[in-house]
Motif scaffolding. Structure first.
Motif, short mmCIF file in Angstrom:
data_model
loop_
_atom_site.label_atom_id
_atom_site.label_comp_id
_atom_site.label_asym_id
_atom_site.label_seq_id
_atom_site.Cartn_x
_atom_site.Cartn_y
_atom_site.Cartn_z
N LEU A 212 0.82 -1.21 0.00
CA LEU A 212 0.00 0.00 0.00
C LEU A 212 0.86 1.26 0.00
O LEU A 212 0.51 2.25 -0.66
CB LEU A 212 -0.93 -0.01 1.21
N LEU A 213 1.97 1.24 0.73
CA LEU A 213 2.87 2.40 0.75
C LEU A 213 3.46 2.65 -0.62
O LEU A 213 3.53 3.80 -1.09
CB LEU A 213 3.98 2.19 1.78
N GLU A 218 3.62 5.82 -5.62
CA GLU A 218 3.54 5.80 -7.08
C GLU A 218 2.55 6.84 -7.60
O GLU A 218 2.78 7.46 -8.64
CB GLU A 218 3.11 4.41 -7.55
N LYS A 219 1.46 7.07 -6.86
CA LYS A 219 0.41 7.96 -7.33
C LYS A 219 0.51 9.37 -6.75
O LYS A 219 -0.06 10.31 -7.30
CB LYS A 219 -0.97 7.37 -6.98
N ALA A 222 6.28 11.98 -3.83
CA ALA A 222 6.90 12.36 -2.57
C ALA A 222 8.23 11.64 -2.44
O ALA A 222 8.44 10.58 -3.03
CB ALA A 222 6.00 12.02 -1.38
N GLU A 223 9.16 12.22 -1.66
CA GLU A 223 10.49 11.65 -1.51
C GLU A 223 10.50 10.39 -0.65
O GLU A 223 11.29 9.48 -0.88
CB GLU A 223 11.43 12.69 -0.87
N ALA A 224 9.64 10.33 0.36
CA ALA A 224 9.69 9.23 1.31
C ALA A 224 8.30 8.99 1.87
O ALA A 224 7.39 9.81 1.74
CB ALA A 224 10.67 9.54 2.44
N LEU A 334 -4.88 9.46 -0.41
CA LEU A 334 -4.14 8.78 0.66
C LEU A 334 -5.09 8.32 1.76
O LEU A 334 -4.89 7.25 2.36
CB LEU A 334 -3.07 9.70 1.24
N ALA A 335 -6.13 9.11 2.03
CA ALA A 335 -7.10 8.70 3.05
C ALA A 335 -7.77 7.38 2.65
O ALA A 335 -8.02 6.52 3.50
CB ALA A 335 -8.15 9.80 3.24
N TYR A 336 -8.06 7.22 1.36
CA TYR A 336 -8.69 5.98 0.91
C TYR A 336 -7.72 4.80 1.06
O TYR A 336 -8.10 3.73 1.55
CB TYR A 336 -9.12 6.12 -0.55
#
Length: 349
Positions: A212-213, A218-219, A222-224, A334-336
């Motif tokens: 999931l991370l 991927e979508k 972000a760097e990390a 991200l909440a989903y």
């Protein structure tokens, strides 16, 4: 304890504006008090976008309703200055209003006069019927905007209401209403809805959370990113999945974040997704991990993994690229994914 001033403009021009001061351990606790104030009128807070203004104040936008907050930590001089409290509205006194007492017979006559004249049937006696008082279709008592996922009681802090903010409002507060999502975002959402089900191929928590991370990174550029698990009893957070330049060091450190501390603790405890831009301009967030690893954190996005009233942890992305501000659509995405993580953890136990 620091004192914060929270300003909540009305939804419409000329609408009710709320300004108050509250002593809180950090701006997030002051924000929670603002949630409770809006909870009195039924607002349910889900996702918030936080931007740090040039004067150090925080501009908070609630993604669902568009409500905005301005939160500013006051200096000792500002705290010592006298402020004007709003004048309390006097309770309604029926005896002060002009009244006209009508007897039941007179009321019946007025009603009959307003109706077409009809001959009453033999033996009919008119009966005066008074309507029952309307019954509200929902509770009218005060309530918090949403239940706290952890089984800890909400703390209501005493507030000092003001007639106007100490610092005049110049310009707009928060972010403008976002336009309709582009077609590309709709395609991304459709793809995520399909691919997120792939997490159930895993029988253990860690591989599934890494899945999931990786999907989130991927979508959402972000760097990390990290996934935290929440201890059932204490609510403390531990790293269980990490991606990025300092991933190995973070996992090796076995850092534990106390319950409710920092953005991650706030999101997990309150069940609210938060996007914070320009965190280096606001040193009040929990920076112990970033300082220990000497890793600069510029912006972050955090969403809780909550399902059926239980907080399983949270999913966090750090340093959006190339723009430092996460969008409202990315917060919802991200909440989903985080919610699906909670459902997955419930399945694997």
């Amino acid at each position: 304890m620091p004192r914060y001033e929270v300003h909540i403009p009305g939804v419409e021009p000329g609408g009710r504006t709320v300004t108050f001061r509250v002593d809180a351990s950090n701006w997030m606790q002051a924000l929670k008090t603002g949630f409770l104030k809006l909870g009195e009128v039924g607002l349910v807070v889900h996702n918030v976008l936080v931007d740090v203004a040039d004067d150090g104040s925080l501009h908070v936008t609630e993604g669902g309703s568009g409500r905005v907050f301005r939160i500013k930590e006051l200096t000792e001089e500002e705290t010592a200055q006298p402020v004007e409290a709003p004048v309390a509205r006097a309770a309604y006194d029926p005896s002060s209003a002009p009244t006209q007492v009508l007897s039941p017979i007179r009321i019946a006559e007025m009603v009959a006069a307003s109706q077409p004249t009809q001959e009453a049937p033999a033996g009919f006696e008119p009966t005066l019927v008074f309507p029952k008082a309307a019954v509200p279709d929902r509770p009218v008592s005060r309530s918090a905007p949403r239940p706290t996922p952890l089984s800890t009681p909400a703390v209501t802090l005493p507030i000092q209401e003001l007639t106007e903010p100490t610092h005049p409002v110049r310009g707009s507060i928060g972010r403008p209403r976002p336009p309709a999502p582009p077609r590309e975002m709709e395609d991304v959402l459709a793809e995520v809805f399909d691919r997120v089900q792939g997490v159930y191929q895993f029988r253990e928590a860690a591989p599934g959370l890494y899945y999931l991370l990786d999907l989130a990174l991927e979508k959402i550029p972000a760097e990390a990113g990290s996934v935290f698990s929440s201890e059932l009893i204490t609510g403390a957070l531990r790293f269980v999945a990490v991606r990025g330049p300092k991933a190995k060091e973070i996992l090796a450190a076995r850092t534990v974040i106390p319950a409710g501390q920092g953005i991650a603790g706030f999101c997990t405890t309150e069940g609210v997704s938060v996007a914070l831009s320009d965190v280096h301009r606001d040193r009040r967030w929990y920076s112990a991990i970033a300082d220990q690893l000497q890793y600069e954190t510029r912006s972050l996005l955090c969403s809780p993994m909550v399902s059926a009233g239980r907080a399983y942890g949270c999913l966090e992305l750090i340093n959006r690229t190339p723009s430092p501000s996460f969008t409202d659509q990315e917060v919802g995405l991200l909440a989903y994914i985080a919610h699906q993580g909670a459902l997955f953890l419930h399945t694997v136990g």
